[in-house]
Design a protein around this motif. Structure first.
Motif, PDB file in Angstrom:
ATOM      1  N   UNK A   1       0.855  -1.017   0.347  1.00 26.16           N
ATOM      2  CA  UNK A   1       0.155  -0.240  -0.117  1.00 26.16           C
ATOM      3  C   UNK A   1       1.650   1.663  -0.085  1.00 26.16           C
ATOM      4  N   UNK A   2       1.648   1.208   0.914  1.00 26.16           N
ATOM      5  CA  UNK A   2       2.795   2.202   1.037  1.00 26.16           C
ATOM      6  C   UNK A   2       3.825   2.790  -0.068  1.00 26.16           C
ATOM      7  N   UNK A   3       3.969   1.613  -1.278  1.00 31.83           N
ATOM      8  CA  UNK A   3       4.239   1.414  -1.975  1.00 31.83           C
ATOM      9  C   UNK A   3       3.727   1.166  -3.174  1.00 31.83           C
ATOM     10  N   UNK A   4       2.822   1.760  -3.402  1.00 31.40           N
ATOM     11  CA  UNK A   4       0.982   1.908  -4.828  1.00 31.40           C
ATOM     12  C   UNK A   4       1.584   0.965  -5.767  1.00 31.40           C
ATOM     13  N   UNK A   5       1.717  -0.629  -4.356  1.00 34.13           N
ATOM     14  CA  UNK A   5       1.365  -1.723  -5.723  1.00 34.13           C
ATOM     15  C   UNK A   5       0.051  -1.716  -6.573  1.00 34.13           C
ATOM     16  N   UNK A   6      -0.279  -1.561  -7.566  1.00 37.48           N
ATOM     17  CA  UNK A   6      -1.058  -2.265  -8.051  1.00 37.48           C
ATOM     18  C   UNK A   6      -2.064  -3.102  -7.861  1.00 37.48           C
ATOM     19  N   UNK A   7      -3.721  -2.967  -7.499  1.00 37.72           N
ATOM     20  CA  UNK A   7      -4.318  -4.948  -7.407  1.00 37.72           C
ATOM     21  C   UNK A   7      -3.597  -6.350  -8.722  1.00 37.72           C
ATOM     22  N   UNK A   8      -3.692  -5.269  -9.859  1.00 36.35           N
ATOM     23  CA  UNK A   8      -3.346  -6.281 -11.139  1.00 36.35           C
ATOM     24  C   UNK A   8      -1.857  -6.887 -10.198  1.00 36.35           C
ATOM     25  N   UNK A   9      -0.916  -5.810 -10.078  1.00 37.03           N
ATOM     26  CA  UNK A   9       0.401  -6.585 -10.014  1.00 37.03           C
ATOM     27  C   UNK A   9       0.401  -6.986  -8.534  1.00 37.03           C
ATOM     28  N   UNK A  10      -1.049  -6.730  -7.620  1.00 32.21           N
ATOM     29  CA  UNK A  10      -0.215  -7.513  -6.452  1.00 32.21           C
ATOM     30  C   UNK A  10      -0.844  -9.169  -6.508  1.00 32.21           C
ATOM     31  N   UNK A  11      -1.711  -9.443  -7.705  1.00 37.76           N
ATOM     32  CA  UNK A  11      -2.739 -10.929  -8.011  1.00 37.76           C
ATOM     33  C   UNK A  11      -2.247 -11.385  -9.052  1.00 37.76           C
ATOM     34  N   UNK A  12      -1.913 -10.820  -9.913  1.00 37.74           N
ATOM     35  CA  UNK A  12      -1.365 -11.322 -11.023  1.00 37.74           C
ATOM     36  C   UNK A  12       0.191 -11.637 -11.549  1.00 37.74           C
ATOM     37  N   UNK A  13       0.949 -11.174 -11.402  1.00 42.94           N
ATOM     38  CA  UNK A  13       2.225 -10.830 -11.421  1.00 42.94           C
ATOM     39  C   UNK A  13       2.923 -11.267  -9.644  1.00 42.94           C
ATOM     40  N   UNK A  14       2.225 -11.100  -9.178  1.00 40.01           N
ATOM     41  CA  UNK A  14       2.927 -11.491  -7.774  1.00 40.01           C
ATOM     42  C   UNK A  14       2.229 -12.786  -7.525  1.00 40.01           C
ATOM     43  N   UNK A  15       1.198 -12.946  -6.445  1.00 35.89           N
ATOM     44  CA  UNK A  15       0.183 -13.936  -6.063  1.00 35.89           C
ATOM     45  C   UNK A  15       0.246 -15.574  -6.989  1.00 35.89           C
ATOM     46  N   UNK A  16      -0.272 -15.123  -8.600  1.00 38.65           N
ATOM     47  CA  UNK A  16      -0.504 -16.241  -9.297  1.00 38.65           C
ATOM     48  C   UNK A  16       0.678 -16.959  -9.773  1.00 38.65           C
ATOM     49  N   UNK A  17       1.998 -16.207  -9.473  1.00 41.00           N
ATOM     50  CA  UNK A  17       3.470 -17.138  -9.922  1.00 41.00           C
ATOM     51  C   UNK A  17       3.929 -17.256  -8.411  1.00 41.00           C
TER      52      UNK A  17
END
Length: 399
Positions: free
Chosen positions: A78-94
């Motif tokens: 949240x403090x580093x402005x990560x978008x929801x798309x990046x969090x779920x699709x770029x990070x947790x999906x991998x």
């Protein structure tokens, strides 16, 4: 069968007889395959139990891991402005397939101990052996399941997961660690046969290196030397390895004669790229096994020393897949005996062994990276040691 014949004749007329003959032939083939199948009903039962428990444990443990990871890193996101798309699709999906495959041996071990202990408690293993099934025969479906998991783990870890790791590693370096290297110093590598490049300092933000030299040797004799105040990588060029050399001086040594050429700018093709000497954390996880082999060979030819982590990663992928067989044998050997205390003793011994294995694997990898141990030996040494442990437990298993 007669009433089936009558129905088929009424429905299909003259086509009924050929079709009926084909169905009879197909049923005979099916019966023959069942009679001669190398996988019996017992094998299918144990394989189903093994794989079902394995995938269930992955879903359960990884779900818990994701919840803990979200709880630990939500403030950073949240403090580093990560978008929801990046969090779920770029990070947790991998994140999910990466850690599922990374701890595949742990899931295998837990699965084998869990369902085998249940079978032993229900006296199913005693019933199997009382019918003449030997312990080596009982282990066969376990090894078939282990082979399926090992092949799947190796293919995913070597070819599929590295593609997803590109986004995951980039996300972690951007939003979790923020320790992406932006500069490096004292870079020296061989960019061609007898051609040595040196950069005193390289800053990735501007794609620029300072105090650059390029020495050319023929029969170990220096024949040309280029010195420049700076060198800049042209990332917009369609041509790879395109560098812009600024404020340069070239000294050509022709016997006792020396020819000096000076200039302010020259475009040149030099067989090196910023990623060759600016290594980010986890970069080895983003390369497939063929790419890793090519990268290691190229860096060795260039005389680049900082490739231990890449070599360990290359050898560890095959060693981790093979460890599935060793840990499966240990698991079934220590949990096949029926005990009064149930799962407790077997699970305690098993967890102790798997934790020791993971620690052993980590220590040997550290020795390979920071000491002079060969990466192949460091990656396979835990398997070699645990192969003897597996043999010991296999011999002590119930007969």
């Amino acid at each position: 069968m007669r009433w089936i014949d009558r129905v088929m004749r009424r429905l299909l007329g003259r086509h009924a007889q050929p079709l009926h003959a084909k169905l009879i032939g197909l049923s005979r083939v099916t019966e023959w395959l069942k009679a001669h199948s190398p996988v019996s009903r017992l094998d299918r039962y144990l394989i189903g139990k093994f794989l079902g428990t394995y995938f269930f444990s992955i879903i359960l443990i990884i779900s818990i891991a994701v919840v803990f990871d979200i709880n630990e890193n939500i403030d950073k996101f949240l403090t580093r402005n990560a978008t929801m798309k990046e969090i779920f699709f770029d990070y947790y999906l991998n994140f999910i397939p990466y850690y599922s495959n990374l701890f595949s041996q742990l899931f295998v071990f837990i699965s084998v101990i869990f369902f085998t202990t249940k079978l032993a408690e229900n006296s199913e293993i005693i019933a199997m052996m009382s019918t003449g099934v030997s312990f080596p025969r009982l282990v066969r479906p376990y090894l078939i399941s282990a082979a399926i998991i090992a092949v799947l783990s190796f293919l995913l870890g070597s070819y599929v997961i590295p593609r997803g790791n590109v986004k995951r590693v980039k996300f972690e370096n951007t939003y979790k660690r923020r320790n992406v290297p932006t500069y490096t110093a004292n870079v020296q590598l061989e960019v061609d046969t007898g051609v040595i490049a040196y950069i005193s300092r390289y800053e990735n933000q501007f794609k620029t290196g300072y105090d650059f030299t390029l020495d050319k040797f023929v029969n170990k004799q220096l024949v040309s030397r280029l010195q420049a105040m700076s060198i800049q990588y042209d990332s917009l060029s369609a041509e790879p390895y395109h560098w812009i050399i600024n404020n340069y001086q070239i000294r050509d040594l022709q016997g006792r004669r020396e020819v000096i050429t000076k200039g302010t700018r020259i475009d040149s093709i030099i067989q090196m790229e910023p990623q060759d000497f600016l290594i980010t954390k986890g970069q080895q996880e983003t390369l497939t096994s063929p790419e890793l082999a090519t990268y290691i060979e190229r860096q060795k030819q260039r005389g680049f020393a900082n490739i231990k982590e890449f070599e360990v990663e290359y050898w560890k992928r095959g060693a981790s897949a093979f460890a599935t067989f060793i840990l499966t044998i240990i698991g079934v050997s220590i949990s096949a005996r029926k005990r009064k205390n149930g799962m407790g003793i077997a699970l305690g011994i098993g967890l102790g062994l798997i934790l020791a294995y993971i620690m052993f694997q980590t220590i040997s990898s550290t020795f390979a990276i920071n000491a002079n141990m060969h990466p192949a030996l460091a990656s396979w040494l835990p398997n070699i040691v645990y192969a003897f442990i597996a043999y010991y437990f296999y011999k002590k298993a119930p007969r």
